[in-house]
Design an enzyme around this catalytic site. Sequence first.
Site, PDB file in Angstrom:
ATOM      1  N   HIS A   1      -3.279   4.374  -6.748  1.00  0.00           N
ATOM      2  CA  HIS A   1      -3.136   2.928  -5.883  1.00  0.00           C
ATOM      3  C   HIS A   1      -3.601   1.820  -6.862  1.00  0.00           C
ATOM      4  O   HIS A   1      -4.009   1.811  -7.820  1.00  0.00           O
ATOM      5  CB  HIS A   1      -4.236   3.121  -4.799  1.00  0.00           C
ATOM      6  CG  HIS A   1      -4.272   4.503  -3.849  1.00  0.00           C
ATOM      7  ND1 HIS A   1      -3.594   4.334  -2.651  1.00  0.00           N
ATOM      8  CD2 HIS A   1      -4.452   5.764  -4.155  1.00  0.00           C
ATOM      9  CE1 HIS A   1      -3.657   5.606  -2.242  1.00  0.00           C
ATOM     10  NE2 HIS A   1      -4.215   6.350  -2.899  1.00  0.00           N
TER      11      HIS A   1
ATOM     12  N   GLU B   1      -7.697   4.603  -7.228  1.00  0.00           N
ATOM     13  CA  GLU B   1      -7.407   3.449  -7.061  1.00  0.00           C
ATOM     14  C   GLU B   1      -7.771   2.428  -8.418  1.00  0.00           C
ATOM     15  O   GLU B   1      -8.844   2.680  -9.055  1.00  0.00           O
ATOM     16  CB  GLU B   1      -8.473   2.653  -6.322  1.00  0.00           C
ATOM     17  CG  GLU B   1      -8.246   3.153  -4.875  1.00  0.00           C
ATOM     18  CD  GLU B   1      -7.249   2.396  -3.809  1.00  0.00           C
ATOM     19  OE1 GLU B   1      -6.743   1.439  -4.567  1.00  0.00           O
ATOM     20  OE2 GLU B   1      -7.021   2.642  -2.572  1.00  0.00           O
TER      21      GLU B   1
ATOM     22  N   HIS C   1       1.151   5.150  -4.341  1.00  0.00           N
ATOM     23  CA  HIS C   1       1.077   5.034  -2.760  1.00  0.00           C
ATOM     24  C   HIS C   1       2.401   4.699  -2.052  1.00  0.00           C
ATOM     25  O   HIS C   1       2.610   5.196  -0.893  1.00  0.00           O
ATOM     26  CB  HIS C   1       0.085   4.079  -2.546  1.00  0.00           C
ATOM     27  CG  HIS C   1      -0.660   4.240  -1.172  1.00  0.00           C
ATOM     28  ND1 HIS C   1      -1.587   3.347  -0.605  1.00  0.00           N
ATOM     29  CD2 HIS C   1      -0.385   5.091  -0.132  1.00  0.00           C
ATOM     30  CE1 HIS C   1      -1.887   3.695   0.425  1.00  0.00           C
ATOM     31  NE2 HIS C   1      -1.408   4.870   0.926  1.00  0.00           N
TER      32      HIS C   1
ATOM     33  N   ASP D   1       1.824  -0.329  -3.683  1.00  0.00           N
ATOM     34  CA  ASP D   1       0.984  -0.070  -4.703  1.00  0.00           C
ATOM     35  C   ASP D   1       1.259   1.273  -5.458  1.00  0.00           C
ATOM     36  O   ASP D   1       1.800   2.338  -4.550  1.00  0.00           O
ATOM     37  CB  ASP D   1      -0.217  -0.086  -4.229  1.00  0.00           C
ATOM     38  CG  ASP D   1      -0.912   1.031  -3.257  1.00  0.00           C
ATOM     39  OD1 ASP D   1      -0.277   0.767  -2.241  1.00  0.00           O
ATOM     40  OD2 ASP D   1      -2.019   1.330  -3.377  1.00  0.00           O
TER      41      ASP D   1
END
Length: 188
Positions: free
Chosen positions: A35, A117, A153, A163
Amino acid sequence: MSWQPDGWLDGVGWLPSPNFGERPAGEPVSLVVIHNISLPPDEFGGDWVEDFFLNRLDPTVNRYFSTIFKLQVSAHFYVRRDGRVVQFVGCDQRAWHAGQSCWCERDNCNDYSVGIELEGSDTQPFTAEQYAALWGVLDALRARYPIAAIAGHCHIAPGRKTDPGPYFDWPALKTRYPDVDLPAEITA
């Protein structure tokens, strides 16, 4: 890097999030989802992402925050621009990062994935320090879990998510992990 019980990785910062659940019994971790995130959007630095994953984001600080502060989300890992890594959920647990999702005709990617992330956005490249940290986390994950695939993602929630965005270096990932399944458009 070594592992602690419940899938907590040594050598990274730990900020346990309340936003997680149990994985379905017997469900191995087989997918990593990449992400990007920045709070406010396209701004880096600060502790806003950490606050968001810990349910303590102040909605009065930024107009955008007032639209998301009630969401209860988390990722397993967050990689800052300088390469620092923070872990929010043990990898043996189910973090709430993917939302409505599907990979290879299997729904509910949170059940069998680890979410990473990267501090970033769809409008800027990631840093060399982030890739170095990401490779370390991926190597550690592959040593502990039967990781069969890595996707963005955008690949597990097409049309809903974009993303990690156009600046993510999929060719470098493909070169580093040639034995891992990647999205079809990456391997073509």
